[in-house]
Design a protein around this motif. Structure first.
Motif, PDB file in Angstrom:
ATOM      1  N   PRO A  68      20.390  12.034  22.760  1.00  0.00           N
ATOM      2  CA  PRO A  68      20.931  11.455  21.525  1.00  0.00           C
ATOM      3  C   PRO A  68      20.808  12.439  20.364  1.00  0.00           C
ATOM      4  O   PRO A  68      19.805  13.148  20.240  1.00  0.00           O
ATOM      5  N   ASN A  69      21.860  12.478  19.531  1.00  0.00           N
ATOM      6  CA  ASN A  69      21.834  13.369  18.370  1.00  0.00           C
ATOM      7  C   ASN A  69      20.817  12.914  17.333  1.00  0.00           C
ATOM      8  O   ASN A  69      20.162  13.738  16.713  1.00  0.00           O
ATOM      9  N   ARG A  70      20.691  11.606  17.171  1.00  0.00           N
ATOM     10  CA  ARG A  70      19.764  11.016  16.217  1.00  0.00           C
ATOM     11  C   ARG A  70      19.135   9.790  16.863  1.00  0.00           C
ATOM     12  O   ARG A  70      19.727   9.179  17.750  1.00  0.00           O
ATOM     13  N   PRO A  71      17.974   9.373  16.390  1.00  0.00           N
ATOM     14  CA  PRO A  71      17.377   8.133  16.913  1.00  0.00           C
ATOM     15  C   PRO A  71      18.044   6.911  16.291  1.00  0.00           C
ATOM     16  O   PRO A  71      18.885   7.023  15.399  1.00  0.00           O
ATOM     17  N   MET A 101      27.729  18.209  31.026  1.00  0.00           N
ATOM     18  CA  MET A 101      27.189  17.435  29.906  1.00  0.00           C
ATOM     19  C   MET A 101      28.171  16.365  29.469  1.00  0.00           C
ATOM     20  O   MET A 101      27.782  15.217  29.219  1.00  0.00           O
ATOM     21  N   LEU A 102      29.454  16.687  29.381  1.00  0.00           N
ATOM     22  CA  LEU A 102      30.446  15.696  28.968  1.00  0.00           C
ATOM     23  C   LEU A 102      30.515  14.538  29.965  1.00  0.00           C
ATOM     24  O   LEU A 102      30.603  13.375  29.563  1.00  0.00           O
ATOM     25  N   GLY A 103      30.468  14.839  31.248  1.00  0.00           N
ATOM     26  CA  GLY A 103      30.456  13.785  32.265  1.00  0.00           C
ATOM     27  C   GLY A 103      29.222  12.911  32.148  1.00  0.00           C
ATOM     28  O   GLY A 103      29.299  11.677  32.251  1.00  0.00           O
ATOM     29  N   TRP A 104      28.077  13.542  31.932  1.00  0.00           N
ATOM     30  CA  TRP A 104      26.834  12.795  31.758  1.00  0.00           C
ATOM     31  C   TRP A 104      26.920  11.886  30.536  1.00  0.00           C
ATOM     32  O   TRP A 104      26.551  10.705  30.594  1.00  0.00           O
ATOM     33  N   ALA A 105      27.414  12.424  29.400  1.00  0.00           N
ATOM     34  CA  ALA A 105      27.486  11.644  28.163  1.00  0.00           C
ATOM     35  C   ALA A 105      28.422  10.450  28.335  1.00  0.00           C
ATOM     36  O   ALA A 105      28.115   9.345  27.868  1.00  0.00           O
ATOM     37  N   ALA A 107      29.178   8.921  31.205  1.00  0.00           N
ATOM     38  CA  ALA A 107      28.533   7.981  32.134  1.00  0.00           C
ATOM     39  C   ALA A 107      27.381   7.236  31.467  1.00  0.00           C
ATOM     40  O   ALA A 107      27.112   6.076  31.803  1.00  0.00           O
ATOM     41  N   ALA A 108      26.704   7.894  30.526  1.00  0.00           N
ATOM     42  CA  ALA A 108      25.578   7.271  29.829  1.00  0.00           C
ATOM     43  C   ALA A 108      26.029   6.342  28.702  1.00  0.00           C
ATOM     44  O   ALA A 108      25.201   5.699  28.067  1.00  0.00           O
ATOM     45  N   GLY A 109      27.340   6.291  28.431  1.00  0.00           N
ATOM     46  CA  GLY A 109      27.863   5.374  27.434  1.00  0.00           C
ATOM     47  C   GLY A 109      27.857   5.874  26.000  1.00  0.00           C
ATOM     48  O   GLY A 109      28.018   5.078  25.071  1.00  0.00           O
ATOM     49  N   TYR A 110      27.705   7.180  25.804  1.00  0.00           N
ATOM     50  CA  TYR A 110      27.757   7.721  24.443  1.00  0.00           C
ATOM     51  C   TYR A 110      29.170   7.577  23.882  1.00  0.00           C
ATOM     52  O   TYR A 110      30.160   7.670  24.607  1.00  0.00           O
ATOM     53  N   HIS A 111      29.260   7.401  22.586  1.00  0.00           N
ATOM     54  CA  HIS A 111      30.540   7.246  21.882  1.00  0.00           C
ATOM     55  C   HIS A 111      31.190   8.610  21.625  1.00  0.00           C
ATOM     56  O   HIS A 111      32.407   8.712  21.526  1.00  0.00           O
ATOM     57  N   GLY A 112      30.384   9.638  21.496  1.00  0.00           N
ATOM     58  CA  GLY A 112      30.883  10.977  21.219  1.00  0.00           C
ATOM     59  C   GLY A 112      29.765  11.986  21.395  1.00  0.00           C
ATOM     60  O   GLY A 112      28.619  11.629  21.680  1.00  0.00           O
ATOM     61  N   VAL A 113      30.122  13.266  21.226  1.00  0.00           N
ATOM     62  CA  VAL A 113      29.152  14.364  21.284  1.00  0.00           C
ATOM     63  C   VAL A 113      29.331  15.202  20.027  1.00  0.00           C
ATOM     64  O   VAL A 113      30.455  15.585  19.681  1.00  0.00           O
ATOM     65  N   HIS A 155      29.296  25.846  12.322  1.00  0.00           N
ATOM     66  CA  HIS A 155      30.270  24.784  12.557  1.00  0.00           C
ATOM     67  C   HIS A 155      29.571  23.520  13.035  1.00  0.00           C
ATOM     68  O   HIS A 155      28.663  23.577  13.868  1.00  0.00           O
ATOM     69  N   VAL A 156      30.019  22.397  12.533  1.00  0.00           N
ATOM     70  CA  VAL A 156      29.692  21.101  13.109  1.00  0.00           C
ATOM     71  C   VAL A 156      30.925  20.744  13.946  1.00  0.00           C
ATOM     72  O   VAL A 156      32.048  20.739  13.446  1.00  0.00           O
ATOM     73  N   MET A 157      30.698  20.501  15.241  1.00  0.00           N
ATOM     74  CA  MET A 157      31.807  20.218  16.158  1.00  0.00           C
ATOM     75  C   MET A 157      31.597  18.833  16.769  1.00  0.00           C
ATOM     76  O   MET A 157      30.459  18.411  16.975  1.00  0.00           O
ATOM     77  N   PHE A 158      32.724  18.149  17.056  1.00  0.00           N
ATOM     78  CA  PHE A 158      32.636  16.786  17.556  1.00  0.00           C
ATOM     79  C   PHE A 158      33.724  16.519  18.583  1.00  0.00           C
ATOM     80  O   PHE A 158      34.827  17.044  18.479  1.00  0.00           O
ATOM     81  N   GLN A 159      33.376  15.681  19.556  1.00  0.00           N
ATOM     82  CA  GLN A 159      34.353  15.157  20.496  1.00  0.00           C
ATOM     83  C   GLN A 159      34.077  13.682  20.695  1.00  0.00           C
ATOM     84  O   GLN A 159      32.955  13.294  21.055  1.00  0.00           O
ATOM     85  N   ARG A 160      35.089  12.859  20.462  1.00  0.00           N
ATOM     86  CA  ARG A 160      34.985  11.434  20.745  1.00  0.00           C
ATOM     87  C   ARG A 160      35.171  11.258  22.239  1.00  0.00           C
ATOM     88  O   ARG A 160      36.036  11.866  22.851  1.00  0.00           O
ATOM     89  N   LEU A 161      34.348  10.403  22.840  1.00  0.00           N
ATOM     90  CA  LEU A 161      34.442  10.171  24.282  1.00  0.00           C
ATOM     91  C   LEU A 161      35.159   8.862  24.577  1.00  0.00           C
ATOM     92  O   LEU A 161      35.205   7.971  23.774  1.00  0.00           O
TER      93      LEU A 161
END
Length: 161
Positions: A68-71, A101-105, A107-113, A155-161
């Motif tokens: 997780p990026n933040r708690p 990592m993207l596959g793991w995120a 599968a783990a239900g994260y909204h984005g990375v 850079h701050v980079m983001f991908q919505r999953l």
């Protein structure tokens, strides 16, 4: 190449390229001169995060940490960091770790990375993350003291999953 969870036996094999990459000062803002044990806490994640290694037989080619990026209220967005042993660059290790990592995120239900600090002069990493679907959502100017280029952006980079 195979990617698997890292364990305590892997750390002494990760540490040499971890310390070389940190000492080069071009991609990570970790403190210089971390001992084997001090560096472990910076890289070997505890649950709910995880650390993985990319291996070819018994040889560790690279490693990634993710979680997780933040708690709390920010825990629905993942983050990750990647290091490829310089002796094994150019073999697709970074891409394989990123895709893993993207596959793991997902599968783990994260909204984005979210990547919080990709050094703008690290063009290979920036190109890879863009190819894998990330976008640059902002750049903090002069936030990283690069040993050759001086103060450069992060850079701050983001991908919505």
């Amino acid at each position: 190449m195979h990617i698997r969870n890292a364990d305590a036996r892997d750390w002494p094999h990760i540490y040499p390229f971890f310390s070389a990459i940190v000492a080069a000062g071009e991609t990570y803002a970790y403190p210089d001169g971390l001992s084997l044990e001090a560096a472990r806490t910076w890289w070997m994640e505890e649950p709910p995060g995880r650390t993985v290694v990319a291996v070819d037989g018994d040889v560790i080619l690279g490693s990634a940490k993710m979680g997780p990026n933040r708690p709390g209220r920010g825990a629905h967005v993942a983050t990750a960091s990647f290091m490829v042993d310089p002796a094994h660059r150019g073999r697709g290790v970074g891409r394989a770790l990123g895709e893993h990592m993207l596959g793991w995120a997902r599968a783990a239900g994260y909204h984005g990375v979210q990547f919080n600090a990709v050094v703008e002069t690290n063009t290979a990493a920036v190109r890879l993350w863009l190819e894998l679907g990330f976008r640059i959502i902002g750049t903090v100017p002069e936030a990283f003291a690069h040993p050759r280029h001086g103060l450069v952006g992060l850079h701050v980079m983001f991908q919505r999953l």
